[in-house]
Design a protein around this motif. Structure first.
Motif, PDB file in Angstrom:
ATOM      1  N   ALA A 165       0.618  -5.508  -2.571  1.00 40.14           N
ATOM      2  CA  ALA A 165      -0.629  -4.460  -1.271  1.00 40.14           C
ATOM      3  C   ALA A 165       0.132  -3.801  -0.537  1.00 40.14           C
ATOM      4  N   GLU A 166       1.876  -3.903  -0.800  1.00 37.17           N
ATOM      5  CA  GLU A 166       2.781  -3.475   0.028  1.00 37.17           C
ATOM      6  C   GLU A 166       2.664  -1.772   0.020  1.00 37.17           C
ATOM      7  N   LEU A 167       2.531  -1.486  -1.356  1.00 34.22           N
ATOM      8  CA  LEU A 167       2.853  -0.345  -1.983  1.00 34.22           C
ATOM      9  C   LEU A 167       2.116   0.213  -1.694  1.00 34.22           C
ATOM     10  N   ASP A 168       2.736   1.626  -2.335  1.00 35.91           N
ATOM     11  CA  ASP A 168       1.364   2.897  -2.118  1.00 35.91           C
ATOM     12  C   ASP A 168       0.030   2.916  -3.938  1.00 35.91           C
ATOM     13  N   PRO A 169      -1.170   2.426  -3.695  1.00 34.03           N
ATOM     14  CA  PRO A 169      -1.411   2.382  -5.094  1.00 34.03           C
ATOM     15  C   PRO A 169      -1.193   4.099  -5.329  1.00 34.03           C
ATOM     16  N   PRO A 184       3.188   5.400  -9.506  1.00 30.90           N
ATOM     17  CA  PRO A 184       2.589   5.162 -11.522  1.00 30.90           C
ATOM     18  C   PRO A 184       2.439   3.754 -12.296  1.00 30.90           C
ATOM     19  N   ARG A 185       1.883   3.309 -12.390  1.00 31.13           N
ATOM     20  CA  ARG A 185       1.296   1.730 -13.564  1.00 31.13           C
ATOM     21  C   ARG A 185       1.473   0.650 -12.074  1.00 31.13           C
ATOM     22  N   TYR A 186       0.536   1.057 -11.439  1.00 34.26           N
ATOM     23  CA  TYR A 186      -0.215   0.221  -9.986  1.00 34.26           C
ATOM     24  C   TYR A 186      -0.988  -0.134 -10.500  1.00 34.26           C
ATOM     25  N   THR A 187      -1.537   0.472 -10.976  1.00 35.17           N
ATOM     26  CA  THR A 187      -3.231  -0.406 -11.547  1.00 35.17           C
ATOM     27  C   THR A 187      -3.117  -0.793 -12.820  1.00 35.17           C
ATOM     28  N   ALA A 188      -2.166  -0.066 -13.471  1.00 30.50           N
ATOM     29  CA  ALA A 188      -1.772  -1.598 -14.495  1.00 30.50           C
ATOM     30  C   ALA A 188      -1.216  -2.553 -14.003  1.00 30.50           C
ATOM     31  N   SER A 189      -0.523  -2.904 -12.988  1.00 27.39           N
ATOM     32  CA  SER A 189      -0.155  -4.591 -12.758  1.00 27.39           C
ATOM     33  C   SER A 189      -0.768  -4.908 -11.513  1.00 27.39           C
ATOM     34  N   ALA A 190      -1.508  -4.195 -11.087  1.00 26.72           N
ATOM     35  CA  ALA A 190      -2.930  -4.902 -10.218  1.00 26.72           C
ATOM     36  C   ALA A 190      -3.710  -5.736 -11.527  1.00 26.72           C
ATOM     37  N   ALA A 191      -3.971  -4.957 -12.394  1.00 23.72           N
ATOM     38  CA  ALA A 191      -5.125  -5.409 -13.527  1.00 23.72           C
ATOM     39  C   ALA A 191      -4.442  -7.047 -13.998  1.00 23.72           C
ATOM     40  N   TYR A 192      -3.037  -6.868 -14.060  1.00 26.99           N
ATOM     41  CA  TYR A 192      -2.735  -7.841 -14.824  1.00 26.99           C
ATOM     42  C   TYR A 192      -2.219  -8.781 -13.825  1.00 26.99           C
ATOM     43  N   LEU A 193      -1.666  -9.014 -12.494  1.00 26.96           N
ATOM     44  CA  LEU A 193      -2.072  -9.451 -11.704  1.00 26.96           C
ATOM     45  C   LEU A 193      -3.487 -10.466 -11.590  1.00 26.96           C
ATOM     46  N   HIS A 194      -4.538  -9.652 -11.235  1.00 29.59           N
ATOM     47  CA  HIS A 194      -6.133  -9.658 -11.506  1.00 29.59           C
ATOM     48  C   HIS A 194      -6.287 -10.847 -11.975  1.00 29.59           C
ATOM     49  N   GLU A 195      -5.714 -10.777 -13.574  1.00 30.70           N
ATOM     50  CA  GLU A 195      -5.988 -11.315 -14.996  1.00 30.70           C
ATOM     51  C   GLU A 195      -5.363 -12.608 -15.073  1.00 30.70           C
ATOM     52  N   THR A 223     -12.648  -7.932 -12.208  1.00 30.33           N
ATOM     53  CA  THR A 223     -11.629  -6.882 -11.314  1.00 30.33           C
ATOM     54  C   THR A 223     -10.667  -6.432 -12.032  1.00 30.33           C
ATOM     55  N   ALA A 224     -10.414  -7.620 -13.396  1.00 27.71           N
ATOM     56  CA  ALA A 224      -9.047  -7.139 -13.796  1.00 27.71           C
ATOM     57  C   ALA A 224      -9.420  -6.051 -14.911  1.00 27.71           C
ATOM     58  N   ALA A 225     -10.872  -6.233 -15.522  1.00 24.45           N
ATOM     59  CA  ALA A 225     -11.382  -5.633 -16.470  1.00 24.45           C
ATOM     60  C   ALA A 225     -10.981  -4.168 -15.840  1.00 24.45           C
ATOM     61  N   ASP A 226     -12.298  -4.150 -14.535  1.00 25.24           N
ATOM     62  CA  ASP A 226     -12.088  -2.893 -14.292  1.00 25.24           C
ATOM     63  C   ASP A 226     -11.467  -1.936 -13.865  1.00 25.24           C
ATOM     64  N   LEU A 227      -9.937  -2.695 -13.920  1.00 27.57           N
ATOM     65  CA  LEU A 227      -9.341  -2.135 -12.882  1.00 27.57           C
ATOM     66  C   LEU A 227      -8.046  -1.570 -14.427  1.00 27.57           C
ATOM     67  N   TYR A 228      -8.331  -2.331 -15.493  1.00 24.88           N
ATOM     68  CA  TYR A 228      -7.791  -1.842 -16.730  1.00 24.88           C
ATOM     69  C   TYR A 228      -8.513  -0.533 -17.113  1.00 24.88           C
ATOM     70  N   VAL A 229      -9.398  -0.631 -17.325  1.00 24.42           N
ATOM     71  CA  VAL A 229     -10.706   1.061 -17.220  1.00 24.42           C
ATOM     72  C   VAL A 229      -9.564   1.744 -17.125  1.00 24.42           C
ATOM     73  N   GLU A 230      -9.432   1.513 -15.113  1.00 27.22           N
ATOM     74  CA  GLU A 230      -9.199   2.349 -14.240  1.00 27.22           C
ATOM     75  C   GLU A 230      -7.737   3.247 -14.777  1.00 27.22           C
ATOM     76  N   ALA A 231      -6.940   2.190 -14.961  1.00 24.58           N
ATOM     77  CA  ALA A 231      -5.359   2.632 -15.567  1.00 24.58           C
ATOM     78  C   ALA A 231      -5.573   2.545 -16.661  1.00 24.58           C
ATOM     79  N   ALA A 232      -5.707   2.944 -17.825  1.00 27.96           N
ATOM     80  CA  ALA A 232      -6.262   3.582 -19.299  1.00 27.96           C
ATOM     81  C   ALA A 232      -6.541   4.947 -18.760  1.00 27.96           C
ATOM     82  N   ALA A 233      -7.122   5.550 -17.744  1.00 29.05           N
ATOM     83  CA  ALA A 233      -7.428   6.639 -17.718  1.00 29.05           C
ATOM     84  C   ALA A 233      -6.220   8.037 -16.334  1.00 29.05           C
ATOM     85  N   ARG A 234      -5.364   6.881 -16.592  1.00 29.81           N
ATOM     86  CA  ARG A 234      -3.923   7.443 -16.100  1.00 29.81           C
ATOM     87  C   ARG A 234      -3.201   7.085 -16.481  1.00 29.81           C
TER      88      ARG A 234
END
Length: 384
Positions: A322-326, A329-340, A347-358
């Motif tokens: 949360a202290e870093l810039d969203p 690169p790979r911020y969203t994928a890292s967030a998805a993994y940690l939520h999982e 939340t993890a599933a939604d973030l994985y979809v968003e990360a895949a687009a990036r």
């Protein structure tokens, strides 16, 4: 004839010609012509002094090329017909050639291409295939790079950090076409390490060896990615791991820590764990702290947040993230993994979809998409 051994001679031969006054662009063409002649003649009769033979032959080729230019008479006056009697064999010349090919005036892509051509001995066609670009495009890129460095003197100190960065870029290109750039980067790093005792050179070589050792387990037969925690560690190449650890320990013993040594230390800790559960995440976080201090890189802090999640729990990892810039690169994928890991599957599933687009490449996109689909299927099963 061992092609790798022949290519190992190229930097010293090219550096010898440039040291004696040949312009870089013409000298490089002359060395390539000498290599062709070596391939044609050495299988029948290998010279006692292969490097000396190449220097002599390349010099003669250079003279021929110099005389064929429009300024024929002027160039003949300043280019002697014969090379000096004793070839210079100093390792320093090879190092200077690395510095020349990684000159700050070149773009990273041009520096990589020129290094592969002049130091690595790859043909323009091989480099073009590795980068998936037309051969003519790569030829123009290399020609522009050669023209840029033609006026650079070899007696000026080079920037080792730039050289190491170029090799790091070569390694990260991985494999495509018929040239394994990761293996090529290891070969070049070995060559560079043989000519200097700089600990960061050894650190980079150790990093390459430790990462390359895990390569057989990184992908499945269908080309899909295998996360580190799921890799078959029996496929890891233990000889490369052992070599990498020895090289790293020797570098750390010089007590001049740098970013490549710190990265290699993290890779060594992963390689040392017999299973994913045995990974020493606490020590890995400590090394990420050192790496962040050395580089002040937000990407390093992103990777550190994931390590914190493994060491202290996913909530601690999310707090660090949360202290870093969203937009990293790979911020969203890292967030998805940690939520999982925290059990927040939706939340993890939604973030994985968003990360895949990036995602940066097809394999990564497919992996993230599959992870999202798996989690959503799990949620559907719970609802039913």
């Amino acid at each position: 004839m061992d092609e790798a051994q022949l290519r190992d001679l190229i930097p010293g031969v090219l550096a010898a010609l440039v040291h004696r006054g040949a312009d870089f662009a013409t000298a490089e063409d002359a060395v390539q012509e000498a290599l062709i002649r070596a391939v044609e003649t050495w299988p029948r009769r290998r010279p006692d002094d292969p490097k000396g033979w190449l220097i002599t032959t390349a010099w003669r080729c250079f003279v021929d090329l110099a005389r064929s230019e429009s300024a024929r008479r002027r160039r003949e006056l300043r280019v002697p017909d014969q090379p000096p009697p004793e070839p210079v064999t100093s390792e320093d010349e090879t190092l200077q050639l690395y510095f020349l090919c990684a000159h700050p005036s070149l773009t990273p892509s041009s520096a990589v291409a020129l290094t592969l051509r002049a130091v690595g001995g790859l043909t323009t066609r091989q480099i073009a295939q590795a980068y998936l670009v037309p051969e003519a495009t790569m030829a123009q890129r290399i020609s522009r790079a050669k023209r840029t460095v033609s006026e650079v003197r070899l007696d000026r100190p080079g920037d080792l950090r730039t050289v190491l960065r170029v090799l790091y870029l070569v390694f990260n290109e991985g494999y495509s076409g018929d040239i394994d750039l990761a293996a090529e980067a290891i070969r070049l790093a070995r060559q560079l390490a043989a000519g200097t005792r700089e600990p960061e050179v050894a650190g980079l070589l150790a990093l390459f060896l430790l990462h390359h050792a895990r390569r057989p387990a990184r992908t499945r037969a269908d080309g899909s990615l295998v996360p580190l925690a799921e890799q078959d560690r029996g496929l890891w190449q233990r000889d490369l791991i052992a070599e990498g650890v020895v090289v790293l320990q020797a570098a750390l013993a010089r007590d001049r820590l740098g970013e490549y040594q710190a990265q290699a230390a993290i890779a060594a800790l992963h390689a040392d764990a017999q299973t994913a559960d045995e990974t020493d995440w606490v020590q890995i976080v400590e090394w990420y702290d050192e790496l962040a201090r050395l580089t002040d890189s937000p990407v390093v802090r992103l990777n550190r947040a994931v390590a914190v999640g493994a060491a202290d729990g996913p909530q601690a990892g999310l707090a660090a993230l949360a202290e870093l810039d969203p937009e990293l690169p790979r911020y969203t994928a890292s967030a998805a993994y940690l939520h999982e890991q925290a059990g927040d599957i939706a939340t993890a599933a939604d973030l994985y979809v968003e990360a895949a687009a990036r995602a940066h490449n097809l394999a990564e996109r497919d992996h993230l998409t599959l992870r999202a689909a798996t989690l959503r299927q799990h949620l559907s099963g719970e609802d039913s």
